[in-house]
Design a protein around this motif. Structure first.
Motif, PDB file in Angstrom:
ATOM      1  N   ALA A  23      41.406  52.610  23.403  1.00  0.00           N
ATOM      2  CA  ALA A  23      41.967  52.130  24.669  1.00  0.00           C
ATOM      3  C   ALA A  23      41.070  51.056  25.270  1.00  0.00           C
ATOM      4  O   ALA A  23      39.842  51.146  25.184  1.00  0.00           O
ATOM      5  CB  ALA A  23      42.123  53.282  25.643  1.00  0.00           C
ATOM      6  N   GLU A  24      41.711  50.066  25.854  1.00  0.00           N
ATOM      7  CA  GLU A  24      41.028  49.000  26.593  1.00  0.00           C
ATOM      8  C   GLU A  24      41.744  48.834  27.922  1.00  0.00           C
ATOM      9  O   GLU A  24      42.962  49.009  28.003  1.00  0.00           O
ATOM     10  CB  GLU A  24      41.092  47.666  25.839  1.00  0.00           C
ATOM     11  N   THR A  25      41.004  48.483  28.944  1.00  0.00           N
ATOM     12  CA  THR A  25      41.596  48.190  30.245  1.00  0.00           C
ATOM     13  C   THR A  25      41.327  46.725  30.568  1.00  0.00           C
ATOM     14  O   THR A  25      40.194  46.259  30.457  1.00  0.00           O
ATOM     15  CB  THR A  25      41.014  49.100  31.340  1.00  0.00           C
ATOM     16  N   VAL A  26      42.387  46.020  30.940  1.00  0.00           N
ATOM     17  CA  VAL A  26      42.290  44.593  31.268  1.00  0.00           C
ATOM     18  C   VAL A  26      42.905  44.367  32.638  1.00  0.00           C
ATOM     19  O   VAL A  26      43.627  45.222  33.164  1.00  0.00           O
ATOM     20  CB  VAL A  26      42.999  43.726  30.206  1.00  0.00           C
ATOM     21  N   ASN A  27      42.623  43.226  33.229  1.00  0.00           N
ATOM     22  CA  ASN A  27      43.207  42.849  34.511  1.00  0.00           C
ATOM     23  C   ASN A  27      44.176  41.701  34.305  1.00  0.00           C
ATOM     24  O   ASN A  27      43.865  40.754  33.575  1.00  0.00           O
ATOM     25  CB  ASN A  27      42.118  42.417  35.495  1.00  0.00           C
ATOM     26  N   VAL A  28      45.344  41.799  34.948  1.00  0.00           N
ATOM     27  CA  VAL A  28      46.312  40.714  34.925  1.00  0.00           C
ATOM     28  C   VAL A  28      46.725  40.415  36.364  1.00  0.00           C
ATOM     29  O   VAL A  28      46.696  41.301  37.222  1.00  0.00           O
ATOM     30  CB  VAL A  28      47.556  41.038  34.064  1.00  0.00           C
ATOM     31  N   PRO A  29      47.110  39.171  36.651  1.00  0.00           N
ATOM     32  CA  PRO A  29      47.530  38.826  38.017  1.00  0.00           C
ATOM     33  C   PRO A  29      48.758  39.625  38.453  1.00  0.00           C
ATOM     34  O   PRO A  29      49.745  39.711  37.720  1.00  0.00           O
ATOM     35  CB  PRO A  29      47.855  37.329  37.914  1.00  0.00           C
ATOM     36  N   HIS A  30      48.675  40.219  39.619  1.00  0.00           N
ATOM     37  CA  HIS A  30      49.755  41.061  40.137  1.00  0.00           C
ATOM     38  C   HIS A  30      51.061  40.288  40.275  1.00  0.00           C
ATOM     39  O   HIS A  30      52.138  40.817  39.977  1.00  0.00           O
ATOM     40  CB  HIS A  30      49.358  41.671  41.485  1.00  0.00           C
TER      41      HIS A  30
END
Length: 70
Positions: A23-30
């Motif tokens: 598992a990886e957690t990434v951020n994307v623009p809301h």
């Protein structure tokens, strides 16, 4: 609920590789979430995301916004 411009959401990606899961957690623009019917389409097609992040679609098992109920 209004969002501040530039705010991101955390997306949990789960990959399978030869019988193991990672598992990886990434951020994307809301603000991009509403532009796509499926989260996987955003990860595959949105140029502002693909410039920052490579997602191996052949190994991707699931993608979910953290904190959202299924």
């Amino acid at each position: 609920m209004s969002q501040t411009p530039g705010q991101t959401v955390r997306v949990r990606l789960v990959f399978a590789d030869q019988g193991t899961f990672h598992a990886e957690t990434v951020n994307v623009p809301h603000e991009l979430l509403g532009r796509y019917d499926r989260l996987v389409d955003l990860l595959r097609e949105e140029e502002s995301v693909t410039r920052q992040l490579y997602v191996d679609m052949g190994r991707l098992v699931s993608a979910a916004v953290e904190g959202e109920e299924a």
